[in-house]
Write an enzyme that holds these catalytic residues in place. Structure first.
Site, short mmCIF file in Angstrom:
data_model
loop_
_atom_site.label_atom_id
_atom_site.label_comp_id
_atom_site.label_asym_id
_atom_site.label_seq_id
_atom_site.Cartn_x
_atom_site.Cartn_y
_atom_site.Cartn_z
N GLY A 18 0.83 -1.21 0.00
CA GLY A 18 0.00 0.00 0.00
C GLY A 18 0.85 1.25 0.00
N GLY A 22 -0.96 7.94 1.29
CA GLY A 22 -1.07 7.92 2.75
C GLY A 22 0.23 7.55 3.47
N GLY A 24 1.71 4.63 3.81
CA GLY A 24 2.61 3.72 3.10
C GLY A 24 3.55 4.47 2.16
CB SER A 147 -5.46 1.29 14.14
OG SER A 147 -6.30 2.27 14.70
CE1 TYR A 172 -8.81 0.13 10.21
CE2 TYR A 172 -9.14 1.19 12.34
CZ TYR A 172 -8.37 0.98 11.21
OH TYR A 172 -7.15 1.61 11.09
N1 LIG Z 1 -4.95 7.24 8.60
C1 LIG Z 1 -5.10 7.00 9.90
O1 LIG Z 1 -5.55 7.88 10.69
C2 LIG Z 1 -4.73 5.66 10.46
C3 LIG Z 1 -4.77 5.50 11.85
C4 LIG Z 1 -4.42 4.27 12.40
C5 LIG Z 1 -4.02 3.26 11.56
N2 LIG Z 1 -3.99 3.42 10.22
C6 LIG Z 1 -3.57 2.29 9.36
O2 LIG Z 1 -2.54 2.73 8.49
C7 LIG Z 1 -2.54 1.91 7.31
C8 LIG Z 1 -2.46 2.81 6.09
O3 LIG Z 1 -3.62 3.61 6.06
P1 LIG Z 1 -3.71 5.02 5.32
O4 LIG Z 1 -4.40 5.92 6.26
O5 LIG Z 1 -2.39 5.41 4.76
O6 LIG Z 1 -4.75 4.62 4.16
P2 LIG Z 1 -4.92 5.09 2.65
O7 LIG Z 1 -4.49 6.51 2.45
O8 LIG Z 1 -6.33 4.73 2.32
O9 LIG Z 1 -3.92 4.14 1.85
C9 LIG Z 1 -4.19 2.79 1.72
C10 LIG Z 1 -3.17 2.10 0.83
O10 LIG Z 1 -3.56 0.73 0.71
C11 LIG Z 1 -3.74 0.41 -0.64
N3 LIG Z 1 -4.88 -0.51 -0.78
C12 LIG Z 1 -6.17 -0.31 -0.39
N4 LIG Z 1 -6.92 -1.38 -0.70
C13 LIG Z 1 -6.08 -2.28 -1.26
C14 LIG Z 1 -6.26 -3.59 -1.79
N5 LIG Z 1 -7.45 -4.19 -1.80
N6 LIG Z 1 -5.18 -4.22 -2.27
C15 LIG Z 1 -3.98 -3.61 -2.29
N7 LIG Z 1 -3.74 -2.39 -1.82
C16 LIG Z 1 -4.80 -1.74 -1.31
C17 LIG Z 1 -3.99 1.71 -1.38
O11 LIG Z 1 -3.51 1.57 -2.69
P3 LIG Z 1 -4.41 1.68 -4.01
O12 LIG Z 1 -5.69 2.41 -3.65
O13 LIG Z 1 -3.55 2.44 -4.97
O14 LIG Z 1 -4.62 0.26 -4.41
C18 LIG Z 1 -3.11 2.67 -0.57
O15 LIG Z 1 -1.77 2.61 -1.04
C19 LIG Z 1 -3.81 1.05 7.39
O16 LIG Z 1 -3.46 -0.25 7.82
C20 LIG Z 1 -4.66 1.75 8.46
O17 LIG Z 1 -5.50 0.84 9.13
C21 LIG Z 1 -4.35 4.61 9.64
#
Ligand SMILES: NC(=O)c1ccc[n+]([C@@H]2O[C@H](COP(=O)([O-])OP(=O)(O)OC[C@H]3O[C@@H](n4cnc5c(N)ncnc54)[C@H](OP(=O)(O)O)[C@@H]3O)[C@@H](O)[C@H]2O)c1
Length: 291
Positions: A18, A22, A24, A147, A172
């Site tokens: 990912g 975001g 990643g 998370s 979640y």
């Molecule tokens: N943001 C927060 O506040 C927060 C807080 C706590 C934990 N987290 C955790 O941090 C991690 C990253 O989250 P983020 O906030 O950076 O989310 P994000 O901006 O939605 O990014 C998600 C990433 O995952 C990829 N992805 C989504 N669905 C996929 C699938 N079916 N197969 C392959 N790749 C997929 C997306 O790539 P494509 O769309 O290009 O495929 C994108 O690169 C997650 O595990 C989330 O639970 C986030």
């Protein structure tokens, strides 16, 4: 600017799932800037290649690779693992970052509930398929992005797929607790191998998180709340720390937030439950021998 030859991660190969946006993508930028060869994954080739070009430009790296896979589909995770093994003779760090939130119940091509399949089963399967390569590259690290929601999670072994009752938040929370329990069980299984397993809360971060199927409470007032969230670069700080810092060399089976070890949900320390979750997950992804 990167020094690919002498940066602290020079000579290391890292896979960040990912990495197209975001946390990643910011993690990939940070590790690339330290000199690592970094592979990112995403579902769409165009988006992944555009992200790789951004990562290369922002980090000064010339070693950013793209892998395309929909990780909610087990056949795609297996193909992805095969391609990684083919392209990377060594793998020093795996960052299991892919994850998301879906307000409504969706079912994957494998007939599994989407949140559980993508947030937990995908990293479970990918890590297992890459484990021998990680061991052969030891000292190596597996960092899984969970998370703070893990603290509210409960593993409902009688209804893991939310088939009887679905709540996006509960699904979640459960999947993020599963990330922690997976990490603790993995760390136990990897004792003495030179491969460590840690799990991290990145902090509430301004990303595309939850946008695919938004809950009303995300959209309501979210533009105001977003002002107080971490930037992606800030959200990536703890994953980058766990992936690269000499301070955590050898540290395994721990949950981190803000670069500090923290206690996780009480349920995550129940070793019978972690072993059970491992067995059930192995069955659901078709790994033999509870492997
Ligand atoms: N943001 C927060 O506040 C927060 C807080 C706590 C934990 N987290 C955790 O941090 C991690 C990253 O989250 P983020 O906030 O950076 O989310 P994000 O901006 O939605 O990014 C998600 C990433 O995952 C990829 N992805 C989504 N669905 C996929 C699938 N079916 N197969 C392959 N790749 C997929 C997306 O790539 P494509 O769309 O290009 O495929 C994108 O690169 C997650 O595990 C989330 O639970 C986030």
């Amino acid at each position: 600017m990167t020094d690919q030859a002498t940066g602290p991660m020079a000579g290391k190969t890292v896979l960040v799932t990912g990495g197209t946006g975001g946390i990643g993508k910011a993690t990939a930028i940070g590790l690339s800037a330290m000199g690592a060869r970094v592979g990112i994954t995403g579902r769409d080739r165009g988006r992944a290649e555009a992200a790789a070009a951004d990562i290369a430009r922002e980090s000064g790296s010339q070693s950013v690779d793209v892998f395309v896979a929909d990780m909610s589909v087990q056949a795609d995770v297996r193909r992805l693992a095969g391609e990684v093994l083919e392209r990377y003779p060594r793998l020093d760090v795996l960052v299991n970052n892919v994850g998301g939130f879906w307000a409504h119940r969706h079912v994957t091509a494998d007939g599994l509930e989407h949140t559980f399949a993508l947030n937990h089963l995908a990293p479970f399967l990918l890590t297992n398929l890459l484990l021998e390569r990680l061991k052969a590259s030891a000292p190596a690290r597996v960092v899984t992005v969970s998370s703070g929601a893990q603290s509210m999670g409960r593993i409902d072994f009688d209804d893991l797929q939310g088939a009887r009752k679905y709540s996006g938040q509960q699904a979640y929370n459960q999947s993020k607790l599963a990330n922690v329990m997976f990490t603790y069980e993995l760390a136990r299984r990897l004792q003495g191998s030179g491969v460590t397993a840690t799990v991290v809360h990145p902090g509430v971060t301004r990303t595309a998180f939850g946008a695919e199927d938004q809950a009303w409470y995300f959209s309501k007032g979210s533009s105001f709340a977003r002002r107080f969230m971490k930037s992606p670069a800030q959200g990536a700080e703890s994953p980058i720390y766990l992936a690269s810092s000499p301070e955590v060399e050898g540290v395994t089976g721990r949950y981190f937030a803000n670069r500090k070890p923290k206690d996780s949900n009480k349920a995550s320390y129940d070793t019978e439950a972690t072993a059970r979750l491992w067995r059930v997950s192995a069955e659901l992804v078709g790994l033999s021998g509870g492997q």
